[in-house]
Design a protein around this motif. Sequence first.
Motif, PDB file in Angstrom:
ATOM      1  N   VAL A 149      -7.797   5.419   1.308  1.00 50.26           N
ATOM      2  CA  VAL A 149      -6.398   4.975   1.351  1.00 50.26           C
ATOM      3  C   VAL A 149      -5.481   6.081   0.841  1.00 50.26           C
ATOM      4  N   ILE A 150      -5.891   6.715  -0.259  1.00 49.29           N
ATOM      5  CA  ILE A 150      -5.089   7.786  -0.847  1.00 49.29           C
ATOM      6  C   ILE A 150      -5.033   8.998   0.067  1.00 49.29           C
ATOM      7  N   ALA A 195      -0.097  19.464  -6.125  1.00 51.19           N
ATOM      8  CA  ALA A 195      -0.156  19.925  -4.737  1.00 51.19           C
ATOM      9  C   ALA A 195      -0.318  18.773  -3.756  1.00 51.19           C
ATOM     10  N   SER A 196      -1.031  17.716  -4.168  1.00 48.05           N
ATOM     11  CA  SER A 196      -1.345  16.629  -3.225  1.00 48.05           C
ATOM     12  C   SER A 196      -0.385  15.445  -3.331  1.00 48.05           C
ATOM     13  N   ARG A 199       2.057  10.540  -1.186  1.00 52.46           N
ATOM     14  CA  ARG A 199       3.210   9.628  -1.189  1.00 52.46           C
ATOM     15  C   ARG A 199       3.580   9.217   0.233  1.00 52.46           C
ATOM     16  N   LYS A 200       3.635  10.196   1.144  1.00 57.72           N
ATOM     17  CA  LYS A 200       3.970   9.893   2.536  1.00 57.72           C
ATOM     18  C   LYS A 200       2.901   9.009   3.174  1.00 57.72           C
ATOM     19  N   ARG A 201       1.652   9.279   2.857  1.00 57.34           N
ATOM     20  CA  ARG A 201       0.556   8.472   3.408  1.00 57.34           C
ATOM     21  C   ARG A 201       0.653   7.021   2.942  1.00 57.34           C
ATOM     22  N   LEU A 202       0.947   6.821   1.661  1.00 54.08           N
ATOM     23  CA  LEU A 202       1.053   5.464   1.135  1.00 54.08           C
ATOM     24  C   LEU A 202       2.276   4.739   1.692  1.00 54.08           C
ATOM     25  N   ALA A 227       3.428   5.050   4.667  1.00 53.54           N
ATOM     26  CA  ALA A 227       3.028   4.593   6.002  1.00 53.54           C
ATOM     27  C   ALA A 227       2.011   3.456   5.906  1.00 53.54           C
ATOM     28  N   HIS A 228       1.030   3.593   5.007  1.00 57.45           N
ATOM     29  CA  HIS A 228      -0.044   2.596   4.898  1.00 57.45           C
ATOM     30  C   HIS A 228       0.504   1.226   4.485  1.00 57.45           C
ATOM     31  N   PHE A 229       1.452   1.215   3.563  1.00 62.59           N
ATOM     32  CA  PHE A 229       1.989  -0.049   3.059  1.00 62.59           C
ATOM     33  C   PHE A 229       3.321  -0.427   3.714  1.00 62.59           C
ATOM     34  N   ASP A 230       3.671   0.258   4.791  1.00 65.17           N
ATOM     35  CA  ASP A 230       4.862  -0.069   5.579  1.00 65.17           C
ATOM     36  C   ASP A 230       6.124  -0.078   4.728  1.00 65.17           C
ATOM     37  N   LEU A 231       6.314   0.985   3.957  1.00 65.00           N
ATOM     38  CA  LEU A 231       7.501   1.109   3.127  1.00 65.00           C
ATOM     39  C   LEU A 231       8.557   1.921   3.862  1.00 65.00           C
TER      40      LEU A 231
END
Length: 277
Positions: free
Chosen positions: A77-78, A86-87, A92-95, A97-101
């Motif tokens: 998920v992360i 660095a990550s 943040r962008k991945r989360l 999208a994943h949680f539809d924010l």
Amino acid sequence: MRPPSRGDVPPSYDIMMRVYGDQVRKRHPDQVHRWPLLPGFDVRIGTHKGWNIHLFKHTGIKAVMNFAEIGELSDAVIGANTIDAASMEPIRKRLEAHFDLGPRDAVVFERNGGFTQHEIDYMLQKHEEAMGLGSVRIFLSHKGADKPLVRRFKETLSLLGFDPWIDEDAMPAGTNLERGLLKGFEDSCAVVFFITPRFVDENYLATEVDYARQQLRGKGEKRFRIITLLFDGADEKHVPQLLRSYVFNRSYDDLEALRHILKALPVELGPVHWKQP
């Protein structure tokens, strides 16, 4: 999730939103009533290897706030094994999208108790963009010998509605230099490197290039650009090695250089209006 009373709201959220609200009131006093999160939010709280991850969802309903713990988030998920400097932005962008924010929501990282100023600054910049108030600051990197050239661009960019950043104007006496430079980059939507034959690294050039690359990695090209311009007989050998992977333009006069800057920026100029009498 259950709707808690105000007494159930964790104290850390009240503190963070008070600090955040103070910054919004300072920068945008006429927008507070409709600002993301301040009128009310829901939050889901996850963890990952010692980090707390707060997923804020704007609701605009202050009387009822829902809090839910969603447990340990997996590496899948992360999208990474660890969270570090660095990550953090790609995660943040991945989360998001994943949680539809959406643009009015936020993903905030917290470790060892309390929310850092870095995370509050991230929220402010994200929500400024959501409100159509994104940064129009442009960092102007140059050598002191080229100050007259750069001041001409500062004056012209200011007339066009931008907020150009020059070290001697933006950092009062006593400012820690590296901290001041980093803040200048964090507040900017672009950096323009003015390359002349005098553009050599005597002190902080490498630091500025590193900060620029850091901002580009974190914000992406939609929110930050690196613009390199060559003046006064400068050629490729005068371009620092770390900048050679980015497109640079040979500018034969100020007007052509200004066109390069305006075309490369991640923001657009707005409609022209008649001046008020």
